[in-house]
Design a protein around this motif. Structure first.
Motif, PDB file in Angstrom:
ATOM      1  N   UNK A 146     -14.739 -38.185 -11.932  1.00  0.00           N
ATOM      2  CA  UNK A 146     -13.987 -36.925 -11.895  1.00  0.00           C
ATOM      3  C   UNK A 146     -12.718 -37.098 -11.063  1.00  0.00           C
ATOM      4  N   UNK A 147     -11.686 -36.401 -11.493  1.00  0.00           N
ATOM      5  CA  UNK A 147     -10.487 -36.237 -10.678  1.00  0.00           C
ATOM      6  C   UNK A 147     -10.669 -34.972  -9.845  1.00  0.00           C
ATOM      7  N   UNK A 148     -10.330 -35.043  -8.548  1.00  0.00           N
ATOM      8  CA  UNK A 148     -10.473 -33.879  -7.682  1.00  0.00           C
ATOM      9  C   UNK A 148      -9.148 -33.568  -6.996  1.00  0.00           C
ATOM     10  N   UNK A 149      -8.997 -32.295  -6.618  1.00  0.00           N
ATOM     11  CA  UNK A 149      -7.829 -31.848  -5.864  1.00  0.00           C
ATOM     12  C   UNK A 149      -8.243 -30.679  -4.986  1.00  0.00           C
ATOM     13  N   UNK A 150      -8.017 -30.833  -3.682  1.00  0.00           N
ATOM     14  CA  UNK A 150      -8.300 -29.775  -2.729  1.00  0.00           C
ATOM     15  C   UNK A 150      -6.989 -29.316  -2.089  1.00  0.00           C
ATOM     16  N   UNK A 151      -6.854 -28.022  -1.820  1.00  0.00           N
ATOM     17  CA  UNK A 151      -5.642 -27.468  -1.230  1.00  0.00           C
ATOM     18  C   UNK A 151      -6.002 -26.742   0.062  1.00  0.00           C
ATOM     19  N   UNK A 152      -5.346 -27.146   1.152  1.00  0.00           N
ATOM     20  CA  UNK A 152      -5.455 -26.463   2.443  1.00  0.00           C
ATOM     21  C   UNK A 152      -4.181 -25.661   2.679  1.00  0.00           C
ATOM     22  N   UNK A 153      -4.295 -24.496   3.270  1.00  0.00           N
ATOM     23  CA  UNK A 153      -3.119 -23.667   3.548  1.00  0.00           C
ATOM     24  C   UNK A 153      -3.162 -23.151   4.986  1.00  0.00           C
ATOM     25  N   UNK A 154      -1.955 -22.871   5.528  1.00  0.00           N
ATOM     26  CA  UNK A 154      -1.830 -22.162   6.808  1.00  0.00           C
ATOM     27  C   UNK A 154      -1.237 -20.797   6.507  1.00  0.00           C
ATOM     28  N   UNK A 155      -1.997 -19.787   6.657  1.00  0.00           N
ATOM     29  CA  UNK A 155      -1.608 -18.444   6.238  1.00  0.00           C
ATOM     30  C   UNK A 155      -1.112 -17.647   7.449  1.00  0.00           C
ATOM     31  N   UNK A 156       0.034 -16.998   7.247  1.00  0.00           N
ATOM     32  CA  UNK A 156       0.549 -16.109   8.292  1.00  0.00           C
ATOM     33  C   UNK A 156       1.550 -16.802   9.185  1.00  0.00           C
ATOM     34  N   UNK A 157       1.125 -17.442  10.233  1.00  0.00           N
ATOM     35  CA  UNK A 157       2.001 -18.088  11.205  1.00  0.00           C
ATOM     36  C   UNK A 157       2.387 -19.481  10.713  1.00  0.00           C
ATOM     37  N   UNK A 158       3.591 -19.586  10.116  1.00  0.00           N
ATOM     38  CA  UNK A 158       4.051 -20.862   9.574  1.00  0.00           C
ATOM     39  C   UNK A 158       5.207 -21.438  10.386  1.00  0.00           C
ATOM     40  N   UNK A 159       5.366 -20.982  11.628  1.00  0.00           N
ATOM     41  CA  UNK A 159       6.484 -21.469  12.429  1.00  0.00           C
ATOM     42  C   UNK A 159       6.262 -22.891  12.940  1.00  0.00           C
TER      43      UNK A 159
END
Length: 246
Positions: A146-159
């Motif tokens: 299988x090919x996999x892809x995970x996405x992490x995000x920083x929500x709100x405070x992006x400074x």
């Protein structure tokens, strides 16, 4: 008794006319010749009439054949034109349909991206900081790859940047027993037990994983740990069946 005559003794007297038979034969011969000549003349006249009528009929038929052939050529050309037009219309229809599908797909992707960035920039009060946004699986070579892809995000405070590590485990059964296998043991693209990350808005982690032959996957567990001033932890579990059913 001697005076009585027998029938056999009777005689018939015929007048003798020299040349009569010859004249009768000549008359019959002349009549036959005249009748033959008259019949030939009548037949010739009648035959000439039939020939002229057949010739005229032949001309009419030839004209009809020419007219029908001309109509046939025109009808065949119209058919060719219609077939070409239909082929062009079908091709244009297919191209338009493919264009529409492509545009719809692109619009859906842009809307998903817009929602993704909107959630990052303007999150709700309950979804700020480090987030495990998504995990995707696509079957590759065979049933176990299988090919996999995970996405992490920083929500709100992006400074400022957020740094840390994320651990990914595949949970399932092996030989009837519950088994937890680290992604590092299934993918050549992952070297460490925890994958390091550093980003302001989002970061992708992707690669290929191969399952053991007797392993039955059930879930994928993702645990992300941020360090430093923005220290936080995010966990999320994904159902394997839902990830692979599309």
């Amino acid at each position: 008794m001697s005076d009585i005559r027998k029938p056999a003794d009777e005689y018939v007297v015929i007048r003798h006319r020299p040349g009569y038979r010859l004249r009768r034969t000549l008359i019959l011969l002349v009549f036959t010749v005249v009748a033959a000549v008259a019949g030939y003349a009548a037949g010739l006249a009648q035959g000439g009439f039939r020939f002229s009528s057949a010739e005229a009929t032949n001309e009419v038929l030839a004209q009809d054949v020419d007219a029908l052939q001309d109509q046939f050529r025109k009808a065949r050309q119209q058919l060719v034109n219609l077939e070409r037009g239909r082929a062009i219309d079908e091709q244009a229809m297919r191209e338009a349909r493919n264009t529409i599908v492509g545009l719809e797909t692109r619009i859906a992707e842009l809307e998903a991206d817009l929602t993704f960035y909107r959630n990052i920039m303007a999150p709700s009060e309950t979804s700020k900081g480090l987030q495990v946004d998504s995990f995707m699986l696509v079957a590759a070579r065979g049933d176990s790859t299988y090919r996999f892809k995970m996405v992490l995000t920083q929500v709100g405070n992006n400074n400022s940047f957020i740094t840390g590590q994320v651990a990914i485990n595949v949970i399932g059964t092996l030989g009837g027993e519950r088994e937890v296998i680290a992604l590092r043991d299934l993918s050549e693209d992952i070297e460490d037990l925890g994958v390091r990350f550093r980003f302001r808005y989002f970061q992708d982690v992707e690669g290929t994983l191969v399952l053991p032959g007797d392993f039955e996957p059930l879930e994928i567990q993702v645990v992300a740990q941020a360090q430093g001033s923005n220290a936080s932890k995010a966990e999320r579990t994904f159902d394997w069946t839902k990830l692979t059913e599309s």
